[in-house]
Write a protein that holds these residues in place. Structure first.
Motif, PDB file in Angstrom:
ATOM      1  N   ARG A 108     -27.486  36.017  -9.125  1.00 59.89           N
ATOM      2  CA  ARG A 108     -26.438  35.981  -8.089  1.00 59.89           C
ATOM      3  C   ARG A 108     -25.215  36.779  -8.531  1.00 59.89           C
ATOM      4  O   ARG A 108     -24.650  37.543  -7.745  1.00 59.89           O
ATOM      5  N   THR A 109     -24.808  36.602  -9.788  1.00 59.40           N
ATOM      6  CA  THR A 109     -23.656  37.332 -10.324  1.00 59.40           C
ATOM      7  C   THR A 109     -23.925  38.835 -10.296  1.00 59.40           C
ATOM      8  O   THR A 109     -23.059  39.619  -9.878  1.00 59.40           O
ATOM      9  N   ASP A 111     -26.032  40.425  -8.336  1.00 62.90           N
ATOM     10  CA  ASP A 111     -26.067  40.855  -6.931  1.00 62.90           C
ATOM     11  C   ASP A 111     -24.653  41.010  -6.377  1.00 62.90           C
ATOM     12  O   ASP A 111     -24.358  41.976  -5.667  1.00 62.90           O
ATOM     13  N   GLU A 112     -23.763  40.055  -6.695  1.00 63.30           N
ATOM     14  CA  GLU A 112     -22.372  40.140  -6.235  1.00 63.30           C
ATOM     15  C   GLU A 112     -21.675  41.352  -6.827  1.00 63.30           C
ATOM     16  O   GLU A 112     -20.947  42.065  -6.128  1.00 63.30           O
ATOM     17  N   ASN A 113     -21.874  41.614  -8.114  1.00 63.39           N
ATOM     18  CA  ASN A 113     -21.268  42.776  -8.755  1.00 63.39           C
ATOM     19  C   ASN A 113     -21.773  44.074  -8.142  1.00 63.39           C
ATOM     20  O   ASN A 113     -21.004  45.007  -7.922  1.00 63.39           O
ATOM     21  N   THR A 114     -23.060  44.147  -7.854  1.00 68.42           N
ATOM     22  CA  THR A 114     -23.642  45.329  -7.224  1.00 68.42           C
ATOM     23  C   THR A 114     -23.061  45.521  -5.826  1.00 68.42           C
ATOM     24  O   THR A 114     -22.699  46.638  -5.446  1.00 68.42           O
ATOM     25  N   ARG A 115     -22.940  44.419  -5.059  1.00 71.34           N
ATOM     26  CA  ARG A 115     -22.373  44.498  -3.706  1.00 71.34           C
ATOM     27  C   ARG A 115     -20.934  44.989  -3.757  1.00 71.34           C
ATOM     28  O   ARG A 115     -20.532  45.863  -2.994  1.00 71.34           O
ATOM     29  N   ARG A 116     -20.135  44.482  -4.681  1.00 70.62           N
ATOM     30  CA  ARG A 116     -18.731  44.893  -4.826  1.00 70.62           C
ATOM     31  C   ARG A 116     -18.627  46.371  -5.193  1.00 70.62           C
ATOM     32  O   ARG A 116     -17.789  47.096  -4.672  1.00 70.62           O
ATOM     33  N   GLU A 119     -19.396  48.409  -2.152  1.00 67.98           N
ATOM     34  CA  GLU A 119     -18.286  48.382  -1.189  1.00 67.98           C
ATOM     35  C   GLU A 119     -17.165  49.318  -1.635  1.00 67.98           C
ATOM     36  O   GLU A 119     -16.538  49.973  -0.827  1.00 67.98           O
TER      37      GLU A 119
END
Length: 122
Positions: A108-109, A111-116, A119
């Protein structure tokens, strides 16, 4: 119920030939080294040695009938082995669940870092 694992007991049942012997003794009620060797791919002498190991840890007990020694599984000791296996299995299930939760958290961490990062690059 004790949560301690008897290493001698598990060493004894760790051998596939000995497990097969226990299965045969349970199915037949009892047996001799000769009768077991007729159904296993090992010599009578090897069966006798395996039976001695099982006897030493209390999984089987011998009684003398004439010239033969007949072996029977000790139900109480077998039940103890099953309880130990279940306890070990439960402990490992708990460990695996914990590892799974940690791995999911890391994913999850990531995935969130990749999404950020994606963006910011847009």
């Amino acid at each position: 119920m004790s949560t301690l694992v008897d290493d001698d007991l598990w060493s004894a049942v760790g051998d596939p030939t000995r497990r097969r012997m226990i299965d045969l003794l349970l199915a037949d009620g009892d047996g001799t080294a000769t009768s077991l060797s007729e159904r296993l791919p090992v010599t009578r002498q090897a069966v006798a040695k395996h039976l001695a190991v099982l006897d030493r840890v209390g999984l089987v007990h011998a009684s003398t009938a004439g010239r033969e020694r007949r072996y029977r599984v000790d139900d109480e000791q077998l039940a103890r082995a099953v309880r130990q296996l279940n306890a070990v299995g439960s402990a490992w299930d708990s460990r695996m669940d914990r590892i799974k939760r940690i791995a999911e958290s890391i994913q999850r961490t990531n995935d969130e870092n990749t999404r950020r990062t994606d963006e910011k690059n847009e």
